[in-house]
Structure formats: C-alpha cells, structure tokens
Design a protein around this motif. Structure first.
Motif, mmCIF file in Angstrom:
data_model
loop_
_atom_site.group_PDB
_atom_site.id
_atom_site.type_symbol
_atom_site.label_atom_id
_atom_site.label_comp_id
_atom_site.label_asym_id
_atom_site.label_seq_id
_atom_site.Cartn_x
_atom_site.Cartn_y
_atom_site.Cartn_z
ATOM 1 N N LEU A 120 -4.838 106.318 -28.444
ATOM 2 C CA LEU A 120 -4.511 107.355 -27.464
ATOM 3 C C LEU A 120 -4.578 106.798 -26.040
ATOM 4 O O LEU A 120 -3.732 107.113 -25.202
ATOM 5 C CB LEU A 120 -5.490 108.528 -27.588
ATOM 6 N N ALA A 121 -5.586 105.958 -25.787
ATOM 7 C CA ALA A 121 -5.744 105.385 -24.448
ATOM 8 C C ALA A 121 -4.641 104.376 -24.127
ATOM 9 O O ALA A 121 -4.355 104.125 -22.956
ATOM 10 C CB ALA A 121 -7.112 104.721 -24.328
ATOM 11 N N GLY A 122 -4.016 103.807 -25.166
ATOM 12 C CA GLY A 122 -3.024 102.767 -24.948
ATOM 13 C C GLY A 122 -1.577 103.246 -24.940
ATOM 14 O O GLY A 122 -0.673 102.452 -24.702
ATOM 15 N N ILE A 126 4.681 107.394 -19.822
ATOM 16 C CA ILE A 126 6.018 107.971 -19.897
ATOM 17 C C ILE A 126 6.222 108.671 -21.241
ATOM 18 O O ILE A 126 6.898 109.700 -21.338
ATOM 19 C CB ILE A 126 7.108 106.885 -19.678
ATOM 20 N N VAL A 127 5.599 108.135 -22.293
ATOM 21 C CA VAL A 127 5.656 108.770 -23.617
ATOM 22 C C VAL A 127 4.927 110.106 -23.572
ATOM 23 O O VAL A 127 5.409 111.119 -24.099
ATOM 24 C CB VAL A 127 5.064 107.842 -24.694
ATOM 25 N N VAL A 159 -2.201 115.504 -19.522
ATOM 26 C CA VAL A 159 -3.040 114.582 -18.748
ATOM 27 C C VAL A 159 -4.480 114.651 -19.254
ATOM 28 O O VAL A 159 -5.170 113.622 -19.350
ATOM 29 C CB VAL A 159 -2.974 114.899 -17.239
ATOM 30 N N GLY A 160 -4.937 115.856 -19.607
ATOM 31 C CA GLY A 160 -6.270 116.004 -20.198
ATOM 32 C C GLY A 160 -6.405 115.240 -21.499
ATOM 33 O O GLY A 160 -7.426 114.594 -21.758
ATOM 34 N N ILE A 161 -5.361 115.299 -22.334
ATOM 35 C CA ILE A 161 -5.365 114.533 -23.585
ATOM 36 C C ILE A 161 -5.409 113.037 -23.292
ATOM 37 O O ILE A 161 -6.081 112.267 -23.982
ATOM 38 C CB ILE A 161 -4.126 114.883 -24.431
ATOM 39 N N MET A 162 -4.706 112.628 -22.235
ATOM 40 C CA MET A 162 -4.642 111.206 -21.891
ATOM 41 C C MET A 162 -5.991 110.667 -21.412
ATOM 42 O O MET A 162 -6.387 109.558 -21.770
ATOM 43 C CB MET A 162 -3.589 110.990 -20.811
#
Length: 299
Positions: A120-122, A126-127, A159-162
């Motif tokens: 998830l962090a990687g 843009i995806v 953005v929270g998920i990211m």
C-alpha cells in the motif's frame, strides 16, 4: 613488501571513506539550501508584483481572471480539508493496525499483514488518484447523490488510505520499543491485556505515535496527484466537502502543465504557493520533532 603495500592501500581506503560520506551529506544539505534559495528568490519576485497583504488575507484566488486576485486562503482551506478527512480515516485505522500487530497478532499473521502494508505504501499516487476518481467517487455518489464528480471527500479518503501504512508502521515501531518488563509489571498487578495496552503501552509510546501522525499529516498536506486527479480545480473558502476544491499542490500542477507563460505573475505565483506549502510541512516536521523529544520515555 606485498603486506606493506596492502596495509597502505587499506589505510588510504580508510581515509577516503569519511571524505566520501561527508561529500554525500554535504550534497544533501546543499540541495536543500538550493531549493530553499530558489523558493525565496522567486517568491520575492512575485511579491514585487502582488501585495503580500492581499496574498495572506484575500479570500479570492482568481489568477486567470481578467482582474486577477491572489488570495491564497482558498488553496489553504482546500489543502486542510484533504488533511482533516485523511486524518479521520488514517489515524484510527493506522493506530488500530499498529496495536493489533504489536500486541495481539501472531508471528504468522504479522508476516502476512506487514507486506500488504508495504505494498500500500509503495503504490504510485497517480494510481491512487484514478482509484479515487473511478471507484471511490462513484461509490460515494451512489450513497450521496448530491456529491459532485470532483469533490474533497473522495480524495481525502484515498489520501487517508495512502498515509495509513505510515502511521501503522511507525506507531508499531514505537509500541514494540516499549520493554516487555513494563507489560509484565501491569499483568502482575492484575491488568488485562486490553488495560495494559490502553493504560500502559500506549502512554509509554505516545511520543512515537504522535510523531508518526504528524509526519503522516505533513505527507497528506503535500500530496499532489490524488487531489489533482479527483479533487478538481475550484478554489473556494467553505467547509463543503461535496464540491470541487483546489489544493496548493493541485494549483502548482495546473500552472506547471503549461497554463501560464514563463516570467508572468501567474508563473511566479507557483513559487509563492510552494513557499507557503514548504512553511506548512516545515512546521509539521518541527512539531513532530518537538513532540518526540518532549514526551520521549527513557528505558
């Protein structure tokens, strides 16, 4: 003779290593200084054309209008909307994940979940942006028909998920660093596992946890592609999360894409916005360092 030659070569190598490491560190420092100098220099050129009072007090950001207005407040509000929504999503989930991995998960479970968080962090942002636009927004519009196609809610959630893996990983490191003897002392006094986690381990690791949250939020403030793709380009000053917004980073992307000629006021405005964004992230990072030092527990 051969032995002496090898000893001399090793001695020369030992003398070169500190020099190479110093040059590497100096390059990083000089790069940072160069970026700051560029931002400051170009920002001063912008403020020669636009009043600094208007920039920080006006509630209208209309750089492309016939009578342009350069009040950065709408961009700041849009950025903070994304950061607040992201924090509402990321902080509870990230902290709960960290507690589970640190206090409850077996080694096998940890080996499964940790790589997923790293994936998830990687994922490129843009995806995440197109995921927000083509999946999250349609789902939210099914639930809330009044939601516009470009809005603050969808990119804020994504953005929270990211940033959630960042909070989970750093918070877990802080929780794991709490000595087992502290947990055993709580168990010896009759505390349950939940009581030990909430009343003993979390307070002991609070500096690391808060620092991870602050750093993750600074990452959310500086996010570019997700808000550019799914947030829209309508700067406004209101608390409505269902309509189109524009963040500081999204505006920089818009102008950098060729909407303004080199040397124009609009061109220099991206440096003023970038300087404001730099100030935001610098304050967030200094706050994280202060909290980490102020509340650090020594074991």
């Amino acid at each position: 003779m051969i032995l002496e030659k090898k000893r001399k070569q090793r001695w020369n190598l030992e003398k070169m290593i500190p020099v190479l490491l110093f040059l590497t560190a100096a390059l990083s420092v000089l790069t940072t200084i160069g970026i700051i100098f560029t931002l400051i220099f170009e920002t001063f050129i912008f403020f020669e054309k636009v009043s600094i009072v208007e920039f920080f007090t006006s509630a209208k950001w209309l750089p492309f209008a016939a009578t342009p207005s350069y009040g950065i407040m709408p961009l700041v509000v849009g950025t903070l909307k994304i950061a607040v929504i992201a924090s509402i999503v990321a902080v509870p989930i990230g902290l709960a994940t960290a507690i589970f991995l640190s206090e409850y998960a077996s080694e096998k479970t940890r080996r499964i979940i940790k790589p997923i968080l790293e994936v998830l962090a990687g994922i490129p942002t843009i995806v995440y942006g197109f995921f927000a636009l083509t999946f999250v927004t349609p789902v939210l519009r099914d639930l809330f028909p009044f939601l516009e196609m470009f809005n603050a809610l969808s990119p804020g959630i994504v953005v929270g998920i990211m940033i959630m893996p960042m909070i989970a990983s750093l918070s877990e490191d802080a929780l794991v660093s709490v000595p087992m003897s502290i947990r055993e002392g709580a168990y010896a006094l009759g505390a349950t596992k939940l009581e030990t986690t909430v009343k003993v381990v979390l307070p002991a690791a609070v500096s690391g946890i808060v620092s991870s949250i602050v750093l993750a939020l600074s990452r959310a403030i500086g996010e570019t592609m997700i808000v550019s793709v799914a947030g829209g380009s309508t700067p406004n000053v209101n608390m409505d999360v269902t309509s189109s917004i524009q963040t500081m980073t999204a505006y920089i992307v818009q102008v950098s894409s060729g909407d303004a000629g080199y040397g124009t006021t609009i061109y220099y405005s991206i440096y003023a916005v970038g300087m404001t964004l730099f100030a935001f992230t610098l304050i967030m990072n200094l706050l994280a360092q202060f909290i980490s030092r102020r509340y650090r527990e020594e074991y």
